[in-house]
Write a protein that holds these residues in place. Structure first.
Motif, PDB file in Angstrom:
ATOM      1  N   UNK A   1       0.848  -1.314   0.035  1.00 27.84           N
ATOM      2  CA  UNK A   1       0.055  -0.206   0.044  1.00 27.84           C
ATOM      3  C   UNK A   1       0.888   1.182   0.042  1.00 27.84           C
ATOM      4  N   UNK A   2       1.978   1.150   1.014  1.00 29.59           N
ATOM      5  CA  UNK A   2       2.646   2.194   0.861  1.00 29.59           C
ATOM      6  C   UNK A   2       3.629   2.658  -0.459  1.00 29.59           C
ATOM      7  N   UNK A   3       4.117   1.521  -1.109  1.00 31.91           N
ATOM      8  CA  UNK A   3       4.949   1.455  -2.344  1.00 31.91           C
ATOM      9  C   UNK A   3       3.794   2.178  -3.140  1.00 31.91           C
ATOM     10  N   UNK A   4       2.683   1.864  -3.377  1.00 33.77           N
ATOM     11  CA  UNK A   4       1.755   2.030  -4.549  1.00 33.77           C
ATOM     12  C   UNK A   4       1.331   3.689  -4.147  1.00 33.77           C
ATOM     13  N   UNK A   5       0.866   3.930  -3.045  1.00 36.69           N
ATOM     14  CA  UNK A   5       0.538   5.251  -2.823  1.00 36.69           C
ATOM     15  C   UNK A   5       1.712   6.119  -2.991  1.00 36.69           C
ATOM     16  N   UNK A   6       2.925   5.959  -2.835  1.00 36.65           N
ATOM     17  CA  UNK A   6       4.138   6.836  -3.111  1.00 36.65           C
ATOM     18  C   UNK A   6       4.441   7.075  -4.586  1.00 36.65           C
ATOM     19  N   UNK A   7       4.174   6.042  -5.157  1.00 35.93           N
ATOM     20  CA  UNK A   7       4.857   5.911  -6.586  1.00 35.93           C
ATOM     21  C   UNK A   7       3.839   5.565  -7.695  1.00 35.93           C
ATOM     22  N   UNK A   8       2.558   4.927  -7.526  1.00 36.28           N
ATOM     23  CA  UNK A   8       1.496   4.807  -8.286  1.00 36.28           C
ATOM     24  C   UNK A   8       2.021   3.758  -9.469  1.00 36.28           C
ATOM     25  N   UNK A   9       2.941   2.942  -9.081  1.00 36.15           N
ATOM     26  CA  UNK A   9       3.761   2.087  -9.857  1.00 36.15           C
ATOM     27  C   UNK A   9       2.863   0.671 -10.096  1.00 36.15           C
ATOM     28  N   UNK A  10       3.012   0.319 -11.289  1.00 31.21           N
ATOM     29  CA  UNK A  10       2.241  -0.946 -11.461  1.00 31.21           C
ATOM     30  C   UNK A  10       3.174  -2.194 -11.008  1.00 31.21           C
ATOM     31  N   UNK A  11       2.715  -2.953 -10.124  1.00 33.30           N
ATOM     32  CA  UNK A  11       3.515  -4.011  -9.542  1.00 33.30           C
ATOM     33  C   UNK A  11       3.575  -5.210 -10.491  1.00 33.30           C
ATOM     34  N   UNK A  12       2.434  -5.460 -11.200  1.00 34.06           N
ATOM     35  CA  UNK A  12       2.563  -6.613 -12.078  1.00 34.06           C
ATOM     36  C   UNK A  12       3.517  -6.574 -13.105  1.00 34.06           C
ATOM     37  N   UNK A  13       4.324  -7.775 -13.147  1.00 36.55           N
ATOM     38  CA  UNK A  13       5.579  -7.972 -14.019  1.00 36.55           C
ATOM     39  C   UNK A  13       6.804  -7.420 -13.578  1.00 36.55           C
ATOM     40  N   UNK A  14       6.670  -6.389 -12.547  1.00 41.16           N
ATOM     41  CA  UNK A  14       8.037  -5.975 -11.901  1.00 41.16           C
ATOM     42  C   UNK A  14       8.604  -7.225 -11.053  1.00 41.16           C
ATOM     43  N   UNK A  15       9.976  -6.976 -10.880  1.00 40.79           N
ATOM     44  CA  UNK A  15      10.812  -7.898 -10.104  1.00 40.79           C
ATOM     45  C   UNK A  15      10.833  -7.233  -8.913  1.00 40.79           C
ATOM     46  N   UNK A  16      10.333  -7.861  -7.729  1.00 43.62           N
ATOM     47  CA  UNK A  16      10.451  -7.110  -6.690  1.00 43.62           C
ATOM     48  C   UNK A  16      11.742  -8.125  -5.622  1.00 43.62           C
ATOM     49  N   UNK A  17      12.419  -7.469  -4.892  1.00 41.70           N
ATOM     50  CA  UNK A  17      13.584  -8.308  -4.106  1.00 41.70           C
ATOM     51  C   UNK A  17      13.040  -7.917  -2.602  1.00 41.70           C
ATOM     52  N   UNK A  18      12.802  -8.976  -1.989  1.00 40.44           N
ATOM     53  CA  UNK A  18      12.464  -8.964  -0.572  1.00 40.44           C
ATOM     54  C   UNK A  18      13.679  -9.512   0.153  1.00 40.44           C
ATOM     55  N   UNK A  19      14.175  -8.486   0.901  1.00 42.42           N
ATOM     56  CA  UNK A  19      15.257  -9.007   1.596  1.00 42.42           C
ATOM     57  C   UNK A  19      14.887  -9.195   3.189  1.00 42.42           C
ATOM     58  N   UNK A  20      14.750 -10.568   3.311  1.00 42.66           N
ATOM     59  CA  UNK A  20      14.464 -11.170   4.644  1.00 42.66           C
ATOM     60  C   UNK A  20      13.275 -12.001   4.499  1.00 42.66           C
ATOM     61  N   UNK A  21      13.276 -13.160   5.267  1.00 42.45           N
ATOM     62  CA  UNK A  21      12.035 -14.223   4.939  1.00 42.45           C
ATOM     63  C   UNK A  21      11.723 -14.689   6.234  1.00 42.45           C
ATOM     64  N   UNK A  22      11.371 -13.655   7.244  1.00 45.59           N
ATOM     65  CA  UNK A  22      10.688 -13.822   8.402  1.00 45.59           C
ATOM     66  C   UNK A  22       9.539 -13.578   7.981  1.00 45.59           C
ATOM     67  N   UNK A  23       8.584 -13.507   9.280  1.00 45.99           N
ATOM     68  CA  UNK A  23       7.192 -13.225   9.008  1.00 45.99           C
ATOM     69  C   UNK A  23       6.725 -12.103   8.347  1.00 45.99           C
ATOM     70  N   UNK A  24       7.563 -10.787   8.373  1.00 47.99           N
ATOM     71  CA  UNK A  24       7.164  -9.709   7.707  1.00 47.99           C
ATOM     72  C   UNK A  24       7.527 -10.108   6.132  1.00 47.99           C
ATOM     73  N   UNK A  25       8.683 -10.692   5.818  1.00 44.38           N
ATOM     74  CA  UNK A  25       9.247 -10.912   4.689  1.00 44.38           C
ATOM     75  C   UNK A  25       8.291 -11.817   3.792  1.00 44.38           C
ATOM     76  N   UNK A  26       7.867 -12.831   4.628  1.00 40.42           N
ATOM     77  CA  UNK A  26       6.893 -13.738   3.740  1.00 40.42           C
ATOM     78  C   UNK A  26       5.605 -13.041   3.410  1.00 40.42           C
ATOM     79  N   UNK A  27       5.056 -12.257   4.324  1.00 35.69           N
ATOM     80  CA  UNK A  27       4.078 -11.518   4.039  1.00 35.69           C
ATOM     81  C   UNK A  27       4.194 -10.647   2.727  1.00 35.69           C
ATOM     82  N   UNK A  28       5.121  -9.923   2.764  1.00 35.63           N
ATOM     83  CA  UNK A  28       5.332  -9.062   1.438  1.00 35.63           C
ATOM     84  C   UNK A  28       5.590  -9.826   0.328  1.00 35.63           C
TER      85      UNK A  28
END
Length: 425
Positions: free
Chosen positions: A202-229
């Protein structure tokens, strides 16, 4: 409602925003039935009567409902911000004007103001501290040793704060009990995974209005927060890469269907980077140099040191605001890196934080954790304690009831079976 003016001092942006804040606090309360039931009980039983309490939290509509619950329970409470960019100024105004709760929080406050507010809170001579990142407790232990005898205990909301408390305990400087709210099942399974997952995007989209479909998203950390993201980014059509230092979590991410690699490899592939590790300099100078032109970086871990913005700023030939909470760093190689929310929690800097329905359980844990400290005053040795399992279960049961969901219960035969070693298979 009746507006009650207060005499206590406060430090907020604009008290005239109170009516807007009241509307949003009431809206959040609709999604917080568990905390509402606790508030009603607190109002009758007054478990905090005669006690001073300070809460260092993100000043949001959800936190407002927690503060209201604590005051209903008789607490002489003060609220300060745990993050300079997470304060909702209308909420702060409403708590001051309509509930008589002193608030020291302004969205965008500088570090000096933040630290001044920590000192003001400690001047309140608290008996109980609700902390989010352990800044208040650490300041108390380092600078206010004469006040340690006043402390009944503290509750801690975050993984980062628990790590700091563990270090304090190891060093022998934690002289009172601390409740690990973060690790309650009704907190981290839901707040960290579903709350962080949704609110970060939500924060990323509000800040940028970027389309996330098709983008490569790198998530650093796979704890519970990382799993959710990672889960929510994939749900929006992103190709997700996970970076990790923990081999077990790395295997889990791979078996959940994500690509796993070091940041040194992911840096050149990502379009959007999200850090959720709780550690420092997860994205560093060498990574910025490998990134694509226009790559976006943001943080959803606790502190703003996960992204090494000092080295990025030192390299940049120009830094300019391109949207609200969005800064573009131009590099000598002709590329640019976009930083969201100044590297602070993007879900609170650029959006409104976790949904109220999730924070309902987290703050129920906070409220009951404080009550547990009071009920067990003098009986708990200095140390870090989990939320009692029965409280965790009670919160889950209340949430299910509010959702209109019924579940099974064990029969007498089943209870006998699982408690017996003589029954065969």
């Amino acid at each position: 409602m009746t507006v009650t003016p207060i005499k206590q001092k406060y430090d907020i942006k604009d008290i005239s925003l109170a009516s807007m804040g009241q509307q949003r606090i009431d809206w959040a309360a609709r999604e917080m039935p568990v905390l509402r039931q606790i508030t009603e009980r607190f109002a009758q039983e007054k478990p905090f009567a005669g006690l001073r309490l300070i809460a260092c939290c993100h000043v949001t509509t959800e936190t407002a409902n927690l503060a209201i619950a604590l005051k209903a329970g008789g607490a002489d409470a003060i609220l300060i911000a745990s993050n300079p960019l997470s304060t909702q100024d209308d909420v702060a105004a409403c708590l001051v004007a309509n509930y008589g709760i002193p608030v020291f929080a302004i969205k965008g406050e500088d570090n000096d103001t933040y630290h001044r507010h920590v000192q003001i809170a400690l001047d309140h001579k608290p008996n109980i501290i609700i902390d989010d990142g352990c800044d208040v407790v650490a300041t108390l232990v380092k600078e206010r040793k004469h006040q340690l005898s006043d402390i009944i205990g503290t509750t801690e909301e975050t993984t980062t704060g628990i790590v700091r408390l563990q270090a304090m305990l190891k060093d022998g400087v934690l002289s009172f009990p601390a409740i690990n709210v973060n690790d309650a099942e009704t907190k981290h399974f839901f707040d960290n995974r579903y709350g962080t997952g949704q609110s970060t995007l939500d924060g990323i989209i509000r800040a940028t209005n970027v389309l996330l479909a098709g983008k490569t998203v790198v998530v650093a950390g796979y704890g519970w927060c990382g799993k959710g993201v990672a889960m929510r980014a994939r749900g929006l059509g992103s190709n997700v890469i996970v970076t990790e230092i923990n081999p077990v979590r790395a295997i889990e991410a791979a078996m959940d269907g994500f690509r796993v690699m070091p940041m040194s490899e992911a840096a050149s592939q990502g379009d959007v980077f999200v850090t959720v590790t709780g550690n420092m300099h997860v994205i560093r100078a060498e990574h910025f140099e490998m990134m694509k032109d226009g790559a976006m970086v943001c943080n959803s871990g606790h502190f703003d040191i996960e992204i090494d913005l000092k080295s990025l700023g030192a390299k940049a030939t120009e830094v300019k605001d391109v949207r609200n909470f969005t800064q573009q760093y131009s590099l000598p190689n002709g590329k640019s890196i976009v930083v969201l929310g100044e590297g602070r929690l993007v879900n609170l800097a650029a959006a409104e934080g976790h949904p109220s329905a999730v924070m309902d359980m987290s703050f129920a844990n906070q409220a009951l954790g404080c009550e547990y400290l009071v009920k067990n005053k003098g009986q708990l040795a200095p140390g870090i304690y989990s939320i009692p399992t029965e409280l965790d279960q009670d919160i889950a049961a209340l949430k299910l009831k509010a959702m209109g969901i019924s579940i099974d219960s064990l029969t007498a035969e089943q209870i006998n079976y699982i408690n017996s070693w003589t029954s065969g298979t």
